[in-house]
Scaffold this motif. Structure first.
Motif, mmCIF file in Angstrom:
data_model
loop_
_atom_site.group_PDB
_atom_site.id
_atom_site.type_symbol
_atom_site.label_atom_id
_atom_site.label_comp_id
_atom_site.label_asym_id
_atom_site.label_seq_id
_atom_site.Cartn_x
_atom_site.Cartn_y
_atom_site.Cartn_z
ATOM 1 N N THR A 219 0.816 -1.207 0.000
ATOM 2 C CA THR A 219 0.000 0.000 0.000
ATOM 3 C C THR A 219 0.850 1.257 0.000
ATOM 4 N N ALA A 220 1.870 1.295 0.881
ATOM 5 C CA ALA A 220 2.668 2.515 0.999
ATOM 6 C C ALA A 220 3.439 2.803 -0.274
ATOM 7 N N GLY A 221 3.995 1.739 -0.897
ATOM 8 C CA GLY A 221 4.742 1.968 -2.125
ATOM 9 C C GLY A 221 3.860 2.517 -3.226
ATOM 10 N N ALA A 222 2.666 1.940 -3.405
ATOM 11 C CA ALA A 222 1.747 2.394 -4.436
ATOM 12 C C ALA A 222 1.167 3.758 -4.112
ATOM 13 N N SER A 223 1.174 4.139 -2.846
ATOM 14 C CA SER A 223 0.536 5.392 -2.421
ATOM 15 C C SER A 223 1.516 6.549 -2.287
ATOM 16 N N ALA A 224 2.785 6.325 -2.596
ATOM 17 C CA ALA A 224 3.786 7.372 -2.366
ATOM 18 C C ALA A 224 3.452 8.652 -3.123
ATOM 19 N N LYS A 225 2.984 8.528 -4.365
ATOM 20 C CA LYS A 225 2.653 9.719 -5.146
ATOM 21 C C LYS A 225 1.450 10.452 -4.558
ATOM 22 N N LEU A 226 0.472 9.692 -4.070
ATOM 23 C CA LEU A 226 -0.673 10.333 -3.422
ATOM 24 C C LEU A 226 -0.252 11.016 -2.130
ATOM 25 N N ALA B 156 2.885 17.574 7.305
ATOM 26 C CA ALA B 156 2.584 16.991 8.619
ATOM 27 C C ALA B 156 1.643 15.797 8.486
ATOM 28 N N GLU B 157 0.636 15.915 7.640
ATOM 29 C CA GLU B 157 -0.317 14.820 7.438
ATOM 30 C C GLU B 157 0.372 13.631 6.766
ATOM 31 N N ARG B 158 1.255 13.932 5.831
ATOM 32 C CA ARG B 158 2.026 12.893 5.143
ATOM 33 C C ARG B 158 2.830 12.079 6.145
ATOM 34 N N ALA B 159 3.508 12.790 7.054
ATOM 35 C CA ALA B 159 4.341 12.116 8.049
ATOM 36 C C ALA B 159 3.501 11.291 9.014
ATOM 37 N N ALA B 160 2.341 11.822 9.410
ATOM 38 C CA ALA B 160 1.476 11.104 10.351
ATOM 39 C C ALA B 160 0.951 9.813 9.728
ATOM 40 N N TRP B 161 0.543 9.870 8.457
ATOM 41 C CA TRP B 161 0.047 8.672 7.775
ATOM 42 C C TRP B 161 1.149 7.617 7.701
ATOM 43 N N THR B 162 2.351 8.045 7.339
ATOM 44 C CA THR B 162 3.461 7.095 7.194
ATOM 45 C C THR B 162 3.848 6.495 8.541
ATOM 46 N N ALA C 256 7.182 5.399 0.764
ATOM 47 C CA ALA C 256 6.387 6.335 1.569
ATOM 48 C C ALA C 256 7.300 7.255 2.373
ATOM 49 N N LEU C 257 8.374 6.704 2.937
ATOM 50 C CA LEU C 257 9.323 7.540 3.675
ATOM 51 C C LEU C 257 9.990 8.548 2.746
ATOM 52 N N GLY C 258 10.275 8.129 1.523
ATOM 53 C CA GLY C 258 10.874 9.050 0.566
ATOM 54 C C GLY C 258 9.965 10.203 0.198
ATOM 55 N N ALA C 259 8.652 10.022 0.360
ATOM 56 C CA ALA C 259 7.706 11.094 0.053
ATOM 57 C C ALA C 259 7.568 12.093 1.191
ATOM 58 N N GLU D 157 19.925 8.160 8.097
ATOM 59 C CA GLU D 157 21.103 8.983 8.386
ATOM 60 C C GLU D 157 20.880 10.434 7.981
ATOM 61 N N ARG D 158 20.111 10.644 6.904
ATOM 62 C CA ARG D 158 19.867 11.996 6.401
ATOM 63 C C ARG D 158 18.582 12.611 6.924
ATOM 64 N N ALA D 159 17.595 11.761 7.316
ATOM 65 C CA ALA D 159 16.254 12.291 7.565
ATOM 66 C C ALA D 159 15.752 12.134 8.995
ATOM 67 N N LEU D 160 16.278 11.185 9.750
ATOM 68 C CA LEU D 160 15.790 10.969 11.108
ATOM 69 C C LEU D 160 16.033 12.217 11.955
ATOM 70 N N ALA D 161 15.062 12.586 12.775
ATOM 71 C CA ALA D 161 15.209 13.768 13.626
ATOM 72 C C ALA D 161 16.430 13.594 14.537
ATOM 73 N N PRO D 162 17.355 14.552 14.573
ATOM 74 C CA PRO D 162 18.561 14.411 15.410
ATOM 75 C C PRO D 162 18.235 14.186 16.883
#
Length: 520
Positions: free
Chosen positions: A393-400, A407-413, A428-431, A469-474
């Motif tokens: 689901t997440a892979g197919a939904s990345a564009k959506l 904020a909503e994108r992050a909460a869904w993921t 999904a994380l890449g989105a 390494e690049r995206a996780l909150a420090p």
């Protein structure tokens, strides 16, 4: 003794042409007992004499100095950090892939309105020359001095061809008429940002003479600031000689809900999908009858007669029509919202997925968050009870997901990862916008711990780990360090968590040095 005398003696040989007589005290001191050796010594002396007596050539005209840059230079600590990132030098502790953090440093420095350190610009330009993803921010940070340096060094010619953030367009169209292709694309993109009408006029002026592959990329720049003012040009482009150019023009027109093409697609969609009955509670349903042929009018509007993926013809034509139809047509004609429409049964069930896929493509193309939210549905909040086919689901939904607010994108993921883990969450994380929000970061760390406890190997999650390494909150560094402490010392996960924690602390220091509120 002249240079000509020495050259003649060398060509004919000292047996046939004796050495010239000494002309000065210096040449008289040369030992002539060995004529060949003496000839070489005399030639060396004459060379020194000629060089010492050469008149200086005309002075080279110095270039005009660069325009002043009013922005402050990055703090000294941040400049030292930049040197470390550019050189990818060791000695930064347990930190992985220093070079991968350079884009984040550049983007953060740009956001804070800094300019790059002058002394480090050559190294930074060299790095951007090798890595195209660095160029936009590098050119922005380099400012006038960067353009001045690029004019002196052809290795940095990319500077004039790179669209920098908020870079103004040149006031004349000389670059458009005489520049290289990449420079012309850059010029058109900059002008499109500041004056869309002028950019369209510039494109019109040379359109007929451009190559097909160039027309395609020029047309792509119209996505910036696309408006009804572009419709006449795009409508005419539907008859272009190039199939790809025609397809691009049709896609752009389909994102303008009021365009004539969108209206034609809406009529085709109404003929293919019919709403019957009342509202959902009254037994409403959708009756689907896809197009039976792809006539010339449909092809002119960008519907290819053959699917490039081998899909069935009617399904392909149907999907193209639905994807190009304004989403407001469906809600306006039925009086139902997107969620209610998606809940309606489709009489011909074999067309259900084709209809949903077409709506999803339309939502992405038209950047409609309401439809994207309805198509995604609520993120799962519990882990599946049984194991079976991997959830995609997440892979197919990345564009959506990319259509939703960050904020909503992050909460869904985050909810998806809590239920499904990291196995199918990469896209999904890449989105999601970086750095990830604390809730999403916490969900990722928890999923990593579950993966370590399950006996999985780190390499099975290498894609997600590289992203963390690049995206996780420090701020999650202490939590990651605690995972390394509870993992057995010889475990590959312990090393992975230690390196990740080190990278997070490195990023925290890096961002702090660039923050005007917290920096030194």
């Amino acid at each position: 003794m002249t240079w000509e005398d020495l050259r003649t003696a060398a060509l004919l040989g000292t047996d046939r042409r004796p050495l010239p007589p000494a002309g000065s005290t210096l040449t008289a001191a040369v030992d002539r007992s060995d004529p060949a050796r003496a000839l070489l010594e005399l030639a060396a002396l004459e060379t020194v004499r000629r060089r010492a007596g050469a008149r200086p050539g005309p002075a080279v005209e110095l270039p005009e100095p660069p325009a002043p840059d009013p922005r402050p230079e990055v703090p000294e600590a941040a400049a030292r950090r930049l040197a470390l990132l550019i050189g990818e030098r060791q000695g930064a502790g347990h930190v992985a892939n220093l070079g991968e953090l350079l884009p984040q440093w550049l983007a953060t420095a740009r956001e804070h309105g800094y300019r790059a350190p002058a002394a480090q610009l050559p190294e930074l330009l060299d790095a951007a020359r090798a890595r195209t993803e660095l160029r936009s921010d590098t050119v922005t940070l380099a400012g006038p001095l960067g353009h001045w340096l690029a004019a002196q060094n052809p290795d940095w010619r990319f500077v004039s061809r790179t669209v920098a953030q908020a870079a103004p367009a040149e006031p004349t169209d000389r670059l458009w008429q005489e520049g290289l292709f990449a420079e012309r694309v850059t010029h058109l993109t900059r002008l499109r940002r500041s004056d869309p009408a002028a950019a369209l006029g510039l494109l019109r002026s040379t359109w007929a003479a451009e190559r097909a592959e160039d027309r395609l990329l020029f047309l792509d720049t119209l996505q910036e600031g696309l408006s009804p003012a572009d419709e006449e040009f795009l409508e005419a482009t539907l008859t272009d000689r190039s199939k790809n150019v025609r397809a691009m023009a049709a896609e752009l027109l389909s994102t303008l809900p009021g365009s004539a093409l969108a209206g034609r697609m809406a009529e085709r969609a109404r003929a293919a999908v019919r709403f019957e009955g009342g509202r959902l509670s009254s037994g409403g349903r959708l009756v689907v009858d896809p197009p039976a042929e792809c006539d010339a009018a449909m092809q002119r509007d960008g519907v290819p007669p053959k699917s490039p993926t081998g899909r069935g013809e009617r399904a392909w034509w149907f999907g193209e029509v639905v994807a190009a139809t304004p989403l407001g047509v469906w809600t306006g004609d039925t009086g139902l919202d997107p969620a209610q429409l998606l809940a309606l049964p489709v009489v011909e069930q074999e067309w259900t997925e084709d209809l949903r896929e077409g709506w999803a493509r339309a939502a992405v193309r038209q950047q409609d968050a309401v439809w994207a939210r309805a198509l995604l549905g609520p993120a799962p909040t519990v882990r599946p009870a049984r194991r079976g086919r991997p959830d995609r689901t997440a892979g197919a939904s990345a564009k959506l997901l990319a259509v939703l607010p960050p904020a909503e994108r992050a909460a869904w993921t985050a909810s998806y990862i809590a239920a499904h883990g990291l196995g199918e969450a990469f896209q999904a994380l890449g989105a999601c916008a970086t750095p990830w929000t604390p809730p999403l970061s916490t969900a990722v760390v928890a999923a990593l711990r579950r993966a370590a406890d399950s006996g999985a190997y780190p390499w099975s999650h290498s894609g997600v780990l590289g992203m963390t390494e690049r995206a996780l909150a420090p701020e999650t560094a202490p939590e990651v360090e605690s995972l390394a402490a509870v993992t057995t010392p010889d475990s590959s996960w312990a090393e992975t968590f230690t390196r990740l924690a080190g990278t997070l602390r490195f990023r925290a220091a890096m961002l702090s040095e660039l923050d005007p509120q917290t920096g030194p």
